[in-house]
Design a protein around this motif. Structure first.
Motif, mmCIF file in Angstrom:
data_model
loop_
_atom_site.group_PDB
_atom_site.id
_atom_site.type_symbol
_atom_site.label_atom_id
_atom_site.label_comp_id
_atom_site.label_asym_id
_atom_site.label_seq_id
_atom_site.Cartn_x
_atom_site.Cartn_y
_atom_site.Cartn_z
ATOM 1 N N ASP A 60 0.834 -1.214 0.000
ATOM 2 C CA ASP A 60 0.000 0.000 0.000
ATOM 3 C C ASP A 60 0.861 1.253 0.000
ATOM 4 O O ASP A 60 0.546 2.252 -0.680
ATOM 5 C CB ASP A 60 -0.913 0.004 1.226
ATOM 6 C CG ASP A 60 -1.975 -1.090 1.154
ATOM 7 O OD1 ASP A 60 -2.203 -1.624 0.047
ATOM 8 O OD2 ASP A 60 -2.543 -1.433 2.221
ATOM 9 N N ASP A 63 2.198 1.834 -3.431
ATOM 10 C CA ASP A 63 1.146 2.364 -4.312
ATOM 11 C C ASP A 63 0.886 3.840 -4.031
ATOM 12 O O ASP A 63 0.666 4.637 -4.967
ATOM 13 C CB ASP A 63 -0.145 1.564 -4.114
ATOM 14 C CG ASP A 63 -0.037 0.152 -4.676
ATOM 15 O OD1 ASP A 63 0.866 -0.079 -5.525
ATOM 16 O OD2 ASP A 63 -0.833 -0.715 -4.248
ATOM 17 N N ASP A 64 0.911 4.225 -2.746
ATOM 18 C CA ASP A 64 0.676 5.626 -2.400
ATOM 19 C C ASP A 64 1.760 6.527 -2.983
ATOM 20 O O ASP A 64 1.464 7.612 -3.504
ATOM 21 C CB ASP A 64 0.617 5.787 -0.880
ATOM 22 C CG ASP A 64 -0.630 5.164 -0.283
ATOM 23 O OD1 ASP A 64 -1.584 4.892 -1.038
ATOM 24 O OD2 ASP A 64 -0.645 4.933 0.953
ATOM 25 N N THR A 91 1.252 6.880 -6.661
ATOM 26 C CA THR A 91 0.135 7.783 -6.973
ATOM 27 C C THR A 91 0.560 9.241 -6.822
ATOM 28 O O THR A 91 0.235 10.104 -7.671
ATOM 29 C CB THR A 91 -1.040 7.493 -6.024
ATOM 30 O OG1 THR A 91 -1.441 6.126 -6.183
ATOM 31 C CG2 THR A 91 -2.217 8.405 -6.308
ATOM 32 N N ILE A 128 -2.989 11.800 2.580
ATOM 33 C CA ILE A 128 -1.715 11.163 2.929
ATOM 34 C C ILE A 128 -1.543 11.093 4.447
ATOM 35 O O ILE A 128 -1.138 10.067 5.003
ATOM 36 C CB ILE A 128 -0.554 11.941 2.291
ATOM 37 C CG1 ILE A 128 -0.612 11.796 0.766
ATOM 38 C CG2 ILE A 128 0.788 11.442 2.816
ATOM 39 C CD1 ILE A 128 0.402 12.652 0.039
ATOM 40 N N ASN A 130 0.858 9.899 9.474
ATOM 41 C CA ASN A 130 1.720 9.629 8.334
ATOM 42 C C ASN A 130 2.448 10.905 7.936
ATOM 43 O O ASN A 130 2.001 12.030 8.216
ATOM 44 C CB ASN A 130 0.904 9.103 7.153
ATOM 45 C CG ASN A 130 0.371 7.703 7.430
ATOM 46 O OD1 ASN A 130 0.862 7.030 8.329
ATOM 47 N ND2 ASN A 130 -0.632 7.288 6.660
ATOM 48 N N TYR A 148 5.121 12.898 4.813
ATOM 49 C CA TYR A 148 5.563 12.894 3.416
ATOM 50 C C TYR A 148 6.560 14.033 3.246
ATOM 51 O O TYR A 148 6.590 15.010 4.003
ATOM 52 C CB TYR A 148 4.378 13.077 2.459
ATOM 53 C CG TYR A 148 3.901 14.507 2.361
ATOM 54 C CD1 TYR A 148 4.338 15.359 1.331
ATOM 55 C CD2 TYR A 148 3.034 15.040 3.316
ATOM 56 C CE1 TYR A 148 3.923 16.667 1.267
ATOM 57 C CE2 TYR A 148 2.604 16.333 3.254
ATOM 58 C CZ TYR A 148 3.055 17.162 2.214
ATOM 59 O OH TYR A 148 2.649 18.473 2.150
ATOM 60 N N ILE A 158 6.945 8.938 1.232
ATOM 61 C CA ILE A 158 5.807 8.824 2.141
ATOM 62 C C ILE A 158 6.211 7.839 3.246
ATOM 63 O O ILE A 158 6.728 6.749 2.971
ATOM 64 C CB ILE A 158 4.541 8.339 1.432
ATOM 65 C CG1 ILE A 158 4.107 9.351 0.359
ATOM 66 C CG2 ILE A 158 3.410 8.098 2.435
ATOM 67 C CD1 ILE A 158 2.874 8.920 -0.413
#
Length: 467
Positions: free
Chosen positions: A53, A56-57, A60, A82, A90, A92, A153
């Motif tokens: 995941d 994938d984030d 994206t 995010i 989380n 980034y 991320i």
């Protein structure tokens, strides 16, 4: 009283409980190991799902920069998606090789930027004492082809660990139920398995005084050592009972005649009016009393020699070169009264054999007593000791008396055997005692005629066993 008995019975060891406890402990250890392994597998699975995941984030977010939807700082909607995490937070960052940090909500150590076109790089980092799992991807800046953007991320590990714990909490109860079920089946199996002992129990309960072996075809292999030990005990008991019965029979056989003689001479003394007759009766009573006492002593000595425990007695080194002269010296006055020249021949140094000193003294006393009783006046008797080259020892008692006919030599050593022309007063047990004690010491007894016509008794003691 009944409560005490029940309490005592409750403390008795139980084979069923012991077997179950021996199985329960490994099962608990297995459950603990299984829980640790299950948690490790669940955590690994959760990490793989979250890593996928996370990759994938970051793809994206990178695609948003490639398409031109984002040129610098992220929109509030993208930042919310995010950063959103119901249990933690989380992070980034967007970095430009030329311009530095363009956007981000946390500064944490990052490895060198991955190469352009490579797959997202996953790594661990730390921020404010918390461990983070991060994914990083590099792409060309859409407005400046010469610049490279690095999108990263990161997320905390809380959700991963929570998912692993949830899987563990689902697995452990099921595994516990399986183990309890297995233990229940084992308990039933143990109960049914122990029923194999019932035929043996019934067979023993049906016995009254039998001491025959109990080991049979229906005895399980696991309890063979126990049944064989019981069989050995029964065998020893049979030997002791046989010895007791033999002693009673021997005593009845040997004491019947002297006791009858005592009764006869007592009646004779009571009825006599002549003092000479009374004295003669008393002399006979004295002789019969001495014979009875000697018979009892010999019977007890033979019983001790035949006792199975005597064969198991620990043997120690015994110096025969010291013990034999002492035994001969003690009997010299008796030999002088009997008119027999009693002597000893042997080496000056010690001569050792492995044995029981008390039993060997009994053996020597009976050998010398046999010579003094049957050699006759004017005879010469010699007790000799000779070490052999093989380490054994030869003990001989030789006399110049009338001896024993050649046809009867092989019967010497039998209980109650006496040569037909032997003087009265013996019991026929002395040489039987010698035979039994010699057998306990591994010695071989030989009866032969001496060159001078008397009797030679030879005992060959084997060399000591090598350790």
């Amino acid at each position: 009283m009944h409560d005490v008995v029940r309490a005592g019975a409750g403390r008795r060891p139980s084979l069923r409980r012991r077997l179950l406890l021996l199985l329960l402990l490994p099962m608990l250890i297995l459950l603990t190991i299984d829980a640790v392994v299950t948690y490790g597998v669940a955590l690994n699975y959760s990490n793989r799902v979250h890593d996928a995941d996370l990759a994938d984030d970051v793809r994206t977010l990178a695609q948003m920069f490639r398409s031109g939807e984002v040129s610098g700082d992220l929109p509030a909607e993208a930042r919310f998606l995010i950063e959103y995490d119901p249990d933690s937070h989380n992070y980034y960052t967007v970095r430009s090789r030329r311009r530095g940090l363009l956007s981000g909500n946390g500064t944490f150590p990052e490895p060198p930027a991955p190469a352009l076109g490579a797959a997202p790089e996953l790594f661990y980092s730390r921020l404010s004492g918390r461990t983070l799992r991060a994914a990083s991807l590099s792409l060309r800046a859409p407005n400046d082809p010469g610049d490279v953007l690095t999108v990263t991320i990161a997320e905390t590990l809380h959700d991963r660990q929570r998912r692993a714990r949830e899987i563990l909490l689902l697995a452990v109860p099921l595994q516990t139920i399986l183990i309890l079920g297995a233990l229940s089946l084992m308990w039933l199996g143990i109960n049914r398995g122990l029923r194999i002992l019932q035929p043996l129990t019934d067979r023993l309960a049906a016995r009254e005084q039998e001491l025959e072996p109990i080991t049979g075809e229906d005895v399980p292999v696991e309890i063979l050592p126990l049944t064989r030990t019981i069989d050995g005990l029964f065998e020893r008991l049979r030997a002791m009972l046989s010895l007791q019965e033999r002693f009673i029979a021997d005593a009845a056989h040997q004491l019947r005649t002297p006791l009858a003689g005592l009764r006869l001479h007592v009646d004779r003394a009571r009825a006599a009016t002549d003092p000479a007759t009374v004295r003669d009766a008393l002399d006979h009573i004295d002789q019969l009393t001495g014979r009875t006492a000697r018979t009892c002593t010999q019977l007890l000595a033979l019983t001790r020699a035949q006792n199975p425990r005597s064969e198991c007695a620990a043997h120690v080194p015994v110096d025969l070169a010291r013990q034999i002269p002492q035994a001969v010296g003690q009997r010299v006055p008796e030999a002088i009264r009997a008119g027999i020249d009693l002597g000893y021949q042997g080496p000056g140094g010690p001569v050792y054999v492995q044995g029981d000193a008390t039993a060997l003294q009994e053996l020597l006393d009976n050998l010398i007593d046999n010579t003094l009783r049957y050699a006759g006046r004017g005879a010469r008797a010699t007790v000799s000791l000779l070490p052999l080259p093989d380490g054994g020892v030869l003990l001989q008692v030789e006399d110049t008396g009338p001896g024993v006919p050649a046809g009867m030599l092989q019967r010497l050593g039998e209980r109650f055997f006496r040569a037909p022309d032997a003087p009265s007063g013996g019991t026929g047990l002395g040489l039987a005692i010698v035979q039994q004690i010699a057998r306990q010491h591994g010695a071989q007894v030989t009866f032969a005629s001496a060159p001078a016509g008397g009797l030679r008794i030879s005992l060959h003691f084997p060399p000591p066993a090598k350790s």
